[in-house]
Design an enzyme around this catalytic site. Structure first.
Site: not given
Length: 187
Positions: A20, A66, A91, A112
Protein backbone atom coordinates in the site's frame (compact mmCIF):
# COMPACT_ATOMS: atom_id res chain seq x y z
CA UNK A 1 6.07 25.17 -14.62
CA UNK A 2 5.28 23.75 -11.21
CA UNK A 3 3.92 20.24 -10.60
CA UNK A 4 2.59 18.46 -7.53
CA UNK A 5 3.72 14.83 -7.40
CA UNK A 6 1.91 12.94 -4.63
CA UNK A 7 3.02 9.52 -3.45
CA UNK A 8 0.23 7.84 -1.49
CA UNK A 9 0.94 5.74 1.57
CA UNK A 10 0.45 5.50 5.32
CA UNK A 11 2.79 7.02 7.87
CA UNK A 12 4.50 4.82 10.44
CA UNK A 13 7.22 2.19 10.43
CA UNK A 14 4.65 -0.65 10.42
CA UNK A 15 3.49 0.44 6.95
CA UNK A 16 6.84 1.40 5.41
CA UNK A 17 7.49 -1.78 3.41
CA UNK A 18 3.88 -2.64 2.56
CA UNK A 19 2.37 -2.84 -0.91
CA UNK A 20 0.00 0.00 0.00
CA UNK A 21 3.00 2.33 0.52
CA UNK A 22 4.52 1.99 -2.94
CA UNK A 23 3.54 5.62 -3.63
CA UNK A 24 5.78 6.76 -0.76
CA UNK A 25 8.63 4.59 -2.06
CA UNK A 26 8.40 6.07 -5.56
CA UNK A 27 8.26 9.59 -4.05
CA UNK A 28 11.39 8.81 -1.99
CA UNK A 29 13.23 7.55 -5.08
CA UNK A 30 12.17 10.61 -7.10
CA UNK A 31 13.44 12.98 -4.38
CA UNK A 32 16.70 11.04 -4.21
CA UNK A 33 17.10 11.26 -7.99
CA UNK A 34 16.59 15.05 -7.83
CA UNK A 35 19.01 15.33 -4.91
CA UNK A 36 16.45 16.86 -2.55
CA UNK A 37 15.34 15.99 0.98
CA UNK A 38 11.91 15.82 2.51
CA UNK A 39 10.93 18.27 5.22
CA UNK A 40 7.99 17.68 7.54
CA UNK A 41 5.42 20.39 6.86
CA UNK A 42 1.68 20.81 7.16
CA UNK A 43 -0.19 17.66 6.06
CA UNK A 44 2.93 15.78 5.03
CA UNK A 45 6.57 15.52 4.07
CA UNK A 46 7.52 17.77 1.16
CA UNK A 47 10.59 17.92 -1.09
CA UNK A 48 11.03 20.49 -3.86
CA UNK A 49 13.37 19.93 -6.80
CA UNK A 50 13.89 20.86 -10.42
CA UNK A 51 14.20 18.92 -13.64
CA UNK A 52 15.00 21.19 -16.58
CA UNK A 53 12.22 23.81 -16.66
CA UNK A 54 9.90 21.96 -14.25
CA UNK A 55 9.69 22.49 -10.51
CA UNK A 56 8.46 19.36 -8.73
CA UNK A 57 6.77 19.62 -5.35
CA UNK A 58 6.87 16.03 -4.09
CA UNK A 59 4.40 15.24 -1.32
CA UNK A 60 3.99 12.26 1.00
CA UNK A 61 0.77 13.01 2.91
CA UNK A 62 0.78 12.49 6.67
CA UNK A 63 -3.02 12.27 6.77
CA UNK A 64 -3.14 8.50 6.27
CA UNK A 65 -4.27 7.03 2.98
CA UNK A 66 -8.01 7.49 3.41
CA UNK A 67 -7.69 11.25 4.07
CA UNK A 68 -5.10 12.03 1.38
CA UNK A 69 -7.36 14.62 -0.23
CA UNK A 70 -6.77 17.08 2.62
CA UNK A 71 -3.05 17.17 1.93
CA UNK A 72 -3.46 17.29 -1.86
CA UNK A 73 -5.97 20.15 -1.70
CA UNK A 74 -3.84 22.12 0.77
CA UNK A 75 -0.61 21.81 -1.26
CA UNK A 76 -2.36 22.56 -4.57
CA UNK A 77 -3.70 25.76 -3.01
CA UNK A 78 -0.48 26.71 -1.21
CA UNK A 79 1.71 26.18 -4.28
CA UNK A 80 -0.97 27.42 -6.74
CA UNK A 81 -0.79 24.26 -8.83
CA UNK A 82 -3.75 23.54 -11.13
CA UNK A 83 -5.33 20.09 -11.20
CA UNK A 84 -3.88 19.28 -14.64
CA UNK A 85 -0.37 19.49 -13.13
CA UNK A 86 -1.09 17.07 -10.27
CA UNK A 87 0.13 13.48 -10.46
CA UNK A 88 -0.87 10.94 -7.79
CA UNK A 89 1.22 7.76 -7.48
CA UNK A 90 -0.83 4.91 -6.09
CA UNK A 91 -0.94 1.13 -5.67
CA UNK A 92 -3.39 -0.83 -7.82
CA UNK A 93 -4.72 -4.33 -7.10
CA UNK A 94 -6.19 -4.68 -10.60
CA UNK A 95 -2.77 -4.57 -12.29
CA UNK A 96 -0.13 -7.33 -12.20
CA UNK A 97 2.92 -6.65 -10.05
CA UNK A 98 5.07 -3.84 -11.42
CA UNK A 99 2.66 -2.86 -14.22
CA UNK A 100 2.43 0.88 -14.88
CA UNK A 101 -0.71 2.78 -15.94
CA UNK A 102 -0.68 6.53 -16.35
CA UNK A 103 -4.12 8.12 -16.80
CA UNK A 104 -5.20 11.75 -16.82
CA UNK A 105 -8.52 11.03 -15.12
CA UNK A 106 -10.74 8.15 -14.17
CA UNK A 107 -12.54 6.46 -11.33
CA UNK A 108 -11.07 5.72 -7.92
CA UNK A 109 -11.46 1.96 -8.69
CA UNK A 110 -12.32 1.36 -5.04
CA UNK A 111 -9.12 2.97 -3.75
CA UNK A 112 -9.99 5.00 -0.66
CA UNK A 113 -7.09 7.44 -1.09
CA UNK A 114 -8.18 8.31 -4.63
CA UNK A 115 -11.82 8.46 -3.51
CA UNK A 116 -10.98 11.04 -0.84
CA UNK A 117 -8.88 13.12 -3.24
CA UNK A 118 -11.73 13.23 -5.78
CA UNK A 119 -14.21 14.11 -3.03
CA UNK A 120 -12.19 17.03 -1.70
CA UNK A 121 -11.10 18.33 -5.11
CA UNK A 122 -14.61 17.92 -6.50
CA UNK A 123 -13.14 16.25 -9.57
CA UNK A 124 -11.70 13.02 -10.96
CA UNK A 125 -9.70 15.00 -13.54
CA UNK A 126 -6.26 14.62 -11.96
CA UNK A 127 -3.55 12.34 -13.30
CA UNK A 128 -2.73 9.12 -11.55
CA UNK A 129 0.24 6.83 -11.98
CA UNK A 130 -0.89 3.37 -10.93
CA UNK A 131 1.67 0.82 -9.69
CA UNK A 132 0.42 -2.75 -10.06
CA UNK A 133 0.68 -4.78 -6.86
CA UNK A 134 -1.16 -7.83 -8.19
CA UNK A 135 -4.01 -9.62 -6.45
CA UNK A 136 -2.59 -12.98 -5.43
CA UNK A 137 -4.55 -13.43 -2.23
CA UNK A 138 -7.35 -15.72 -1.05
CA UNK A 139 -10.91 -14.40 -0.92
CA UNK A 140 -11.41 -12.12 2.09
CA UNK A 141 -7.69 -11.47 2.60
CA UNK A 142 -7.39 -8.25 0.56
CA UNK A 143 -6.54 -6.01 3.53
CA UNK A 144 -3.78 -8.35 4.76
CA UNK A 145 -2.39 -8.55 1.23
CA UNK A 146 -2.38 -4.78 0.63
CA UNK A 147 -0.87 -4.13 4.06
CA UNK A 148 1.62 -6.98 3.64
CA UNK A 149 5.18 -6.86 2.37
CA UNK A 150 6.20 -7.65 -1.20
CA UNK A 151 7.44 -11.20 -1.80
CA UNK A 152 11.20 -11.73 -2.08
CA UNK A 153 10.86 -12.13 -5.87
CA UNK A 154 8.90 -8.86 -6.11
CA UNK A 155 11.35 -7.10 -3.78
CA UNK A 156 14.21 -8.05 -6.10
CA UNK A 157 12.40 -6.37 -9.02
CA UNK A 158 11.25 -3.27 -7.10
CA UNK A 159 14.31 -1.03 -7.64
CA UNK A 160 14.06 -1.31 -11.44
CA UNK A 161 10.26 -0.84 -11.43
CA UNK A 162 10.48 2.16 -9.08
CA UNK A 163 13.12 3.67 -11.37
CA UNK A 164 10.75 3.32 -14.34
CA UNK A 165 7.99 5.02 -12.36
CA UNK A 166 10.32 7.92 -11.60
CA UNK A 167 11.05 8.17 -15.35
CA UNK A 168 7.30 8.24 -16.06
CA UNK A 169 6.65 10.96 -13.44
CA UNK A 170 9.41 13.12 -14.90
CA UNK A 171 8.12 12.53 -18.43
CA UNK A 172 4.65 13.63 -17.27
CA UNK A 173 6.17 16.95 -16.16
CA UNK A 174 8.55 17.54 -19.09
CA UNK A 175 6.68 16.05 -22.05
CA UNK A 176 3.04 16.18 -20.97
CA UNK A 177 0.59 13.45 -20.08
CA UNK A 178 -0.14 12.29 -23.62
CA UNK A 179 3.48 11.69 -24.56
CA UNK A 180 4.25 10.06 -21.21
CA UNK A 181 1.24 7.73 -21.56
CA UNK A 182 2.36 6.71 -25.05
CA UNK A 183 5.89 5.98 -23.82
CA UNK A 184 5.16 4.18 -20.57
CA UNK A 185 1.70 2.57 -20.66
CA UNK A 186 2.82 -0.03 -23.21
CA UNK A 187 5.72 -1.29 -21.08
Amino acid sequence: MKYLIVGLGNIGAEYAQTRHNIGFRVADALAERLGVRFETKRYGDVAVGRVKNAQLVILKPSTYMNLSGEAVRYWMSTEKIPIERVLVIVDDLALPFGALRLKTKGSDAGHNGLKNIAQLLGSQAYARLRFGIGNDYPQGAQINYVLGAFSSEESAELPQRIDTFCDAAIAFCLEGASSAMNRFNSK
